[in-house]
Design a protein around this motif. Structure first.
Motif, PDB file in Angstrom:
ATOM      1  N   LYS A  10       3.705   7.469  -1.197  1.00 55.90           N
ATOM      2  CA  LYS A  10       4.031   6.526  -2.289  1.00 55.90           C
ATOM      3  C   LYS A  10       4.315   4.597  -2.269  1.00 55.90           C
ATOM      4  CE  LYS A  10       7.790   8.559  -4.672  1.00 55.90           C
ATOM      5  NZ  LYS A  10       8.365   6.451  -5.060  1.00 55.90           N
ATOM      6  N   SER A  33      -0.509   1.475  -4.382  1.00 58.07           N
ATOM      7  CA  SER A  33      -0.884   0.163  -6.274  1.00 58.07           C
ATOM      8  C   SER A  33      -1.495  -0.085  -5.390  1.00 58.07           C
ATOM      9  CB  SER A  33      -0.102   0.377  -6.425  1.00 58.07           C
ATOM     10  OG  SER A  33       0.497  -1.257  -5.518  1.00 58.07           O
ATOM     11  N   ASN A  49      -6.387   1.266  -6.502  1.00 53.40           N
ATOM     12  CA  ASN A  49      -5.968   2.691  -6.906  1.00 53.40           C
ATOM     13  C   ASN A  49      -6.024   3.635  -5.882  1.00 53.40           C
ATOM     14  OD1 ASN A  49      -6.197   1.466  -9.533  1.00 53.40           O
ATOM     15  ND2 ASN A  49      -8.006   1.736  -9.776  1.00 53.40           N
ATOM     16  N   ASP A  58      -3.509   7.105  -7.364  1.00 55.53           N
ATOM     17  CA  ASP A  58      -4.550   7.690  -7.737  1.00 55.53           C
ATOM     18  C   ASP A  58      -5.729   8.048  -7.466  1.00 55.53           C
ATOM     19  OD1 ASP A  58      -3.217   6.547 -10.233  1.00 55.53           O
ATOM     20  OD2 ASP A  58      -4.614   4.880 -10.420  1.00 55.53           O
ATOM     21  N   ASN A  85       1.048  13.716 -11.586  1.00 53.67           N
ATOM     22  CA  ASN A  85       0.733  12.739 -12.788  1.00 53.67           C
ATOM     23  C   ASN A  85       1.931  11.617 -12.591  1.00 53.67           C
ATOM     24  OD1 ASN A  85      -1.790  12.768 -12.229  1.00 53.67           O
ATOM     25  ND2 ASN A  85      -2.294  13.936 -14.148  1.00 53.67           N
ATOM     26  N   SER A  86       3.652  11.805 -13.115  1.00 55.08           N
ATOM     27  CA  SER A  86       4.126  11.110 -12.944  1.00 55.08           C
ATOM     28  C   SER A  86       4.697  10.332 -12.534  1.00 55.08           C
ATOM     29  CB  SER A  86       5.442  11.837 -13.072  1.00 55.08           C
ATOM     30  OG  SER A  86       6.227  12.445 -12.224  1.00 55.08           O
ATOM     31  N   SER A 145       4.509   7.168  -8.813  1.00 55.10           N
ATOM     32  CA  SER A 145       4.694   5.809  -8.913  1.00 55.10           C
ATOM     33  C   SER A 145       4.596   5.535  -7.786  1.00 55.10           C
ATOM     34  CB  SER A 145       4.661   4.649  -9.999  1.00 55.10           C
ATOM     35  OG  SER A 145       6.427   4.439 -10.366  1.00 55.10           O
ATOM     36  N   SER A 146       4.142   4.215  -7.670  1.00 49.26           N
ATOM     37  CA  SER A 146       3.818   3.538  -6.042  1.00 49.26           C
ATOM     38  C   SER A 146       5.072   2.469  -6.598  1.00 49.26           C
ATOM     39  CB  SER A 146       2.731   2.654  -5.794  1.00 49.26           C
ATOM     40  OG  SER A 146       2.805   2.251  -6.330  1.00 49.26           O
TER      41      SER A 146
END
Length: 167
Positions: free
Chosen positions: A29, A34, A37, A40, A92-93, A95-96
């Motif tokens: 991550k 980022s 995507n 994701d 889902n929480s 982030s990069s």
């Protein structure tokens, strides 16, 4: 369809590339995930994979950058619908951000999770240093062993399959 699109849709191939019933996923991550995507895409592939696991199979997930974050339970979970649902919200929480250092996740997985198969997913070159805080509030850079050297030291008995996926 691109390789990433196929991976998003199909997920990790636990039936083909996995052995045993204890699966550990170690997902990059770092900041570069980022781009395009990638993070994701990894999350979507992970969701598809968890949905396909049988209830007698177990999983644990780590996300790494320059810090490692493991599931709050701290242990493998059975692949039940309730566990997968809770895990999905946590995944889902994420982030990069940060550098790319999977070493702590690998050491923790071998030391605590008793994996039969590990998937290590990353998009880049692993960091060769880390920042260490000193007593006076400053930080200094400390060299790190290669990830391959860490893996070799952890897999002496050869009982764990490690699959790598490069984005």
């Amino acid at each position: 369809m691109t390789d990433l699109e196929i991976f998003r849709r199909e997920g990790f191939k636990t039936r083909i590339e996995g052995k045993g019933k204890n699966f550990v996923f170690i997902i990059d991550k770092s900041r570069s995930m980022s781009e395009d995507n990638r993070l994701d895409g990894a999350k979507q592939a992970l969701a598809r994979t968890l949905e396909k696991l049988k209830s007698d199979e177990n999983y644990y997930i780590y996300f790494f950058s320059d810090k490692t974050v493991g599931m709050k339970e701290g242990r493998l979970l059975a692949a039940t619908p309730a566990n997968i649902n809770t895990t999905g919200r946590w995944v889902n929480s994420m982030s990069s951000g940060g550098f790319t250092d999977p070493r702590d996740a690998l050491v923790d997985a071998f030391g605590k999770q008793n994996p039969s198969t590990i998937w290590l997913l990353s998009d880049g070159k692993f960091s060769s240093f880390k920042r260490v805080k000193r007593g006076n509030g400053r930080t200094r850079l400390v060299g790190l062993p290669s990830v391959m050297k860490v893996i070799r030291s952890l897999t002496i008995n050869g009982n764990v399959r490690i699959n790598t996926i490069g984005f």
